[in-house]
Design an enzyme around this catalytic site. Structure first.
Site, PDB file in Angstrom:
ATOM      1  N   ASN A 209       0.840  -1.189   0.000  1.00  0.00           N
ATOM      2  CA  ASN A 209       0.000   0.000   0.000  1.00  0.00           C
ATOM      3  C   ASN A 209       0.881   1.246   0.000  1.00  0.00           C
ATOM      4  O   ASN A 209       2.110   1.147  -0.026  1.00  0.00           O
ATOM      5  CB  ASN A 209      -0.953  -0.003   1.209  1.00  0.00           C
ATOM      6  CG  ASN A 209      -0.211  -0.100   2.523  1.00  0.00           C
ATOM      7  OD1 ASN A 209       0.551   0.782   2.899  1.00  0.00           O
ATOM      8  ND2 ASN A 209      -0.428  -1.213   3.245  1.00  0.00           N
ATOM      9  N   LYS A 336     -14.756   1.152  15.080  1.00  0.00           N
ATOM     10  CA  LYS A 336     -13.509   0.436  15.364  1.00  0.00           C
ATOM     11  C   LYS A 336     -13.065   0.635  16.808  1.00  0.00           C
ATOM     12  O   LYS A 336     -12.506  -0.271  17.428  1.00  0.00           O
ATOM     13  CB  LYS A 336     -12.407   0.918  14.412  1.00  0.00           C
ATOM     14  CG  LYS A 336     -12.599   0.456  12.980  1.00  0.00           C
ATOM     15  CD  LYS A 336     -11.469   0.930  12.082  1.00  0.00           C
ATOM     16  CE  LYS A 336     -11.691   0.445  10.656  1.00  0.00           C
ATOM     17  NZ  LYS A 336     -10.624   0.898   9.732  1.00  0.00           N
TER      18      LYS A 336
END
Length: 401
Positions: A209, A336
């Site tokens: 990434n 989260k």
């Protein structure tokens, strides 16, 4: 904060050397014991006798003038100092120091000291912006030297711009603030993850990434500067790690998982800023895959959710996650925060071109278990890191009260 401190002041040959006289006086007034080393150029602007009168100590100008046969002067001074200030620091001094030259009393002492060194540059605005000076400043920054930025204003050369030596009282204020900062995390252990991971397909291909690791490295540098014992676990990056920390280099998500699990015990703060791959190829190839007609399908499997497992095993440590999102930032952040049993989560909007991946700046939203929500506006990643640690320290203390 400076009372009883042994301060070594290095004065180099610029017109701003006259301000070093005031700095010496103010340091003495703060209760510091000051000794001065002057370069040959500095003595052209101010006489050593001036500094001797202000500091009430002998002034050193010559590396070969050994007054005491029982001691080597530059080694004795290097060991004596609690901290070193270079004011003014000319372009010439910066170049010699960055390249490890030791050709006079000041540079030989600087190479020998292990005390913190604060550099206050002073020069013409165009000199300060010259690529060689910028490169030297970067080198010294990597060595761990600390900087007191020059101010903007009228310069002796007639120009107006950045390059004027910071005022003595501001130099002292910066040093005192740094001294206070050094105690904020003293005795604490901080574990930080940073950068991307690479998941191998074959000997020449991998999935990864765009994470640069800059945010995690900035956090590690601030934690170390604030007195913490820092462990930084990083994937493949092109940044040199801060000096003085425990640096662990990994490549894959599995390697990062194992490294984190090996180092997580007894940590006071754990910050997972790494962008770890959620998936990896189920099959890897020993030899390079050859091109064939038609499409290619690569079956992927899940990697370990490091943050989730840390949350499940969490004890006394303060656990912080980072999340990169492109929409509904707060919604996903709160989700989260709860799901992974975090104490805080730092949300990045990576759709922004000015603060996304690879950027030197950031802009984040912090959400905490205790209900804090704070948007930290766009700033350098170092400044953001400082504010984040202030929040974490305050929140952790709030848990105990």
């Amino acid at each position: 904060m400076l009372k009883g401190k042994k301060v070594l002041l290095g004065v180099s040959g610029g017109i701003a050397a006259y301000k070093a006289c005031s700095l010496t006086s103010k340091l003495v007034q703060q209760g510091a014991e000051v000794r001065v080393i002057m370069t040959e150029g500095a003595t052209e602007f101010v006489q050593p006798l001036t500094f001797q009168a202000l500091s009430r100590n002998p002034v050193f100008t010559d590396a070969f003038d050994e007054k005491n046969p029982d001691k080597i002067a530059h080694i004795d001074l290097a060991d004596w100092a609690d901290l070193v200030i270079l004011a003014p620091a000319t372009a010439h001094l910066l170049g010699r120091l960055a390249n490890g030259l030791a050709d006079d009393m000041l540079t030989t002492t600087l190479l020998a000291t292990t005390a913190p060194v604060y550099i206050a540059p002073a020069m013409n605005v165009h000199m300060y912006e010259h690529p060689s000076v910028i490169e030297n400043l970067k080198t010294l920054d990597n060595y761990g030297y600390r900087f007191i930025e020059p101010g903007d204003g009228y310069l002796a050369c007639g120009y107006v711009g950045k390059g004027r030596l910071e005022e003595p009282e501001n130099i002292i204020e910066v040093i005192i603030q740094n001294q206070q900062d050094e105690n904020k995390l003293k005795g604490k252990k901080v574990l930080i993850t940073a950068g991307p991971t690479r998941e191998t397909v074959d000997p020449v291909r991998f999935f990864s990434n765009r994470s640069s690791g800059k945010m995690g490295f900035a956090l590690a540098e601030v934690a170390h500067r604030w007195g913490a014992e820092v462990t930084l676990i990083a994937g493949p990056v092109v940044i040199d790690p801060p000096s003085g920390i425990n640096y662990v280099s990994v490549t894959t998500a599995q390697e990062m998982y194992e490294a984190v699990m090996n180092h997580k015990n007894d940590q006071d703060i754990i910050i997972k800023a790494a962008a770890v791959a959620d998936y990896r190829p189920k099959q890897t190839h020993e030899h390079k895959m050859k091109k064939h007609e038609g499409n290619l399908v690569v079956e992927m499997e899940r990697t370990n959710d490091i943050l989730k497992e840390l949350g499940e095993q969490k004890q006394q440590e303060y656990l912080v996650g980072f999340a990169a999102e492109t929409k509904d930032i707060e919604y996903y952040g709160n989700k989260k925060l709860e799901k992974k049993n975090l104490d805080a989560i730092v949300m990045n909007d990576v759709s922004s071109t000015s603060t996304g991946f690879q950027s030197d700046e950031n802009e984040v939203i912090v959400l905490t278990k205790r209900g804090l929500k704070e948007a930290i506006p766009q700033s350098s990643k170092a400044k953001i890191s400082e504010r984040l640690f202030e929040i974490f320290i305050e929140e952790k203390q709030g848990e105990k009260s």
